[in-house]
Design a protein around this motif. Sequence first.
Motif, mmCIF file in Angstrom:
data_model
loop_
_atom_site.group_PDB
_atom_site.id
_atom_site.type_symbol
_atom_site.label_atom_id
_atom_site.label_comp_id
_atom_site.label_asym_id
_atom_site.label_seq_id
_atom_site.Cartn_x
_atom_site.Cartn_y
_atom_site.Cartn_z
ATOM 1 N N ALA A 1 35.484 21.460 74.656
ATOM 2 C CA ALA A 1 36.382 20.410 75.467
ATOM 3 C C ALA A 1 36.942 19.160 74.951
ATOM 4 N N GLY A 2 36.077 18.745 73.814
ATOM 5 C CA GLY A 2 36.190 17.615 73.352
ATOM 6 C C GLY A 2 35.733 16.260 73.868
ATOM 7 N N TYR A 3 34.604 16.604 74.697
ATOM 8 C CA TYR A 3 34.004 15.635 75.374
ATOM 9 C C TYR A 3 32.746 15.183 74.767
ATOM 10 N N ALA A 4 32.352 15.887 73.766
ATOM 11 C CA ALA A 4 31.172 15.418 73.124
ATOM 12 C C ALA A 4 31.283 14.043 72.266
ATOM 13 N N ALA A 5 30.338 13.268 72.523
ATOM 14 C CA ALA A 5 30.567 11.873 71.680
ATOM 15 C C ALA A 5 29.127 11.523 71.228
ATOM 16 N N LEU A 6 29.120 10.727 69.997
ATOM 17 C CA LEU A 6 27.859 10.289 69.516
ATOM 18 C C LEU A 6 27.512 8.839 70.025
ATOM 19 N N ASP A 7 26.203 8.714 70.347
ATOM 20 C CA ASP A 7 25.561 7.433 70.566
ATOM 21 C C ASP A 7 24.884 6.954 69.277
ATOM 22 N N LEU A 8 25.578 6.329 68.597
ATOM 23 C CA LEU A 8 25.035 6.051 67.215
ATOM 24 C C LEU A 8 24.240 4.698 67.517
#
Length: 570
Positions: A361-368
């Motif tokens: 869904a394109g909701y994955a994001a990194l917590d860098l």
Amino acid sequence: MDAVKPPRRFSFRRLLRHGRAEVRRSLQARTVSMTVIVTLAVAIVFSMVSMVSVRSSVLTQITSQSRSDYSNMVQQAQTSLDAADVATTVQIQQLVNDLASAMQSDGSSNLVGVYLWSRDSSSARSIIPVSTEPSYEPLISDDMRSAVASDVDDNVFYQPIELPIESSISVNGNGTPGAVLGTTLEFGVAGNLEFFAIYSYTLQQRSLMQIQLTLLLVGVLLSVAIGVVMWLTIRGIVRPVEYVATAAETLAGGDLDTRVSVNRNDEIGVLQRSFNAMADSLNQKINELEQATVAQKRFVSDVSHELRTPVTTMRMASDLLEMKKDEFDPAAQRTVELLSGQISRFQDLLADLLEISRYDAGYAALDLVETDVRESIQTAAEQVSGVAAARSVPIHVDLPNVQVLARIDSRRVIRIVRNLLANAVDFADSRPVEVRLAVNRKAVVISVRDYGAGMDAEQTPHVFDRFWRGDPSRSRMTGGTGLGLSIAMTDALLHHGTIRVRSVKGSGTWFLVMLPRDPDKGEILDAELPMNFASERSDQMGVIGGFGVASSNVVAEREESHDTMMGRPL
């Protein structure tokens, strides 16, 4: 000063090789060449048959003309001899000389010599042999002379000969064709005379050669003309087909809007319309599949979310039963254990499905966060250590003795290494699993290698496919969902990195996780990696580079380690 290369010399063999390659490669060239060859062969055969026929006809005609001309000369000479009033030998000789000169002058244009001599050379009135062309006298054969000398019926004898070459025209390279005709003239005063005439067919031979050259030239020009016509005709067929083929390649490359112009009403036009119809149908099917895929992903996401509540409830009930299982009989205790294990597996599957759905869904994001990569690797190894111990698989973790700081999402990196280790333990067959780390200024490479079952070249490309397993029949203590490696690749791609794999059946599998030290700077090039596989083949496990912290000169590090690390298991 640069040396000037000499021009390439013409090579018939190179030209023939190039022509054969073009004929094999091009239908147009093959068709035109075959047409020209067949046409030229037919033209040559036709020319040869025509020449045989024309030669026979011309030979018959010139022979008839020579016989007719000779008969006229015989009649003229016999009349002159009958009307002559000579008595002395001198008068007789003068009459014969004049007669030979007159026949030579009045004869046809192809008459080259007239020869008269007495049949009986012992007679008192025998004449001196007379010839208007002495150089050709040897062409009158002894057989011809004998036949004329022994004739008593005034027959005319004919014999084909070859005259010495007078020009560039020759027959069989020996001379020009001709004929000798001979008979006997009655001359009462001096006895009978033997009369021979030599005819040359040079003019006729030249005409035949001219006709032959003309036929050959016409055949060649006809072949070339037919070849040009065939080239243009086939060009008009092949070019539209090439356009359709190019459009098909473009369509296969992903440009679904590619269409061809329909500018014909023949079979080519049918092909053009069929291609456009196929492209429209393909585009429609792809849109339908995309919609179905979106609906399927939405369904999986919705179902995963909806199942979380009942599974959580089941987990709470299972935990309650687990707390009181000592009060149950052994059969009930075993049931509680199985129930707890399957609920745990169900929870893992739901977690993986939710992670995949978020990525789709394109909701994955990194917590860098800047973190020591070694800690993430150690944490992942500890999480898999229990399963590895149960399978008697030792995990060897060999990491640099200095910090390896990188901006990463440690949760995702832990999951990458954990999933790779879990996969390695499943297929290690009680052999050790090695975890190592290679670092330079721009990237980190995490190596996970086992020496177990391995995969063949057909299986290796599918290891990151969802729900794919290399051997579905194997007993799996980890209860894998078939999504672990796919999720690991997804996490690596979110970091602008990747995972590469090499495997050999019976020798194990080797994964390299390649991550930039700062994902915000984008993807890293292969030349910037501290290590990489040496071959593009999936069954070649040699590497370029080395483990540990690389020096600042990455290129020098790679070149130095290439000779020492190539093909060596680490």
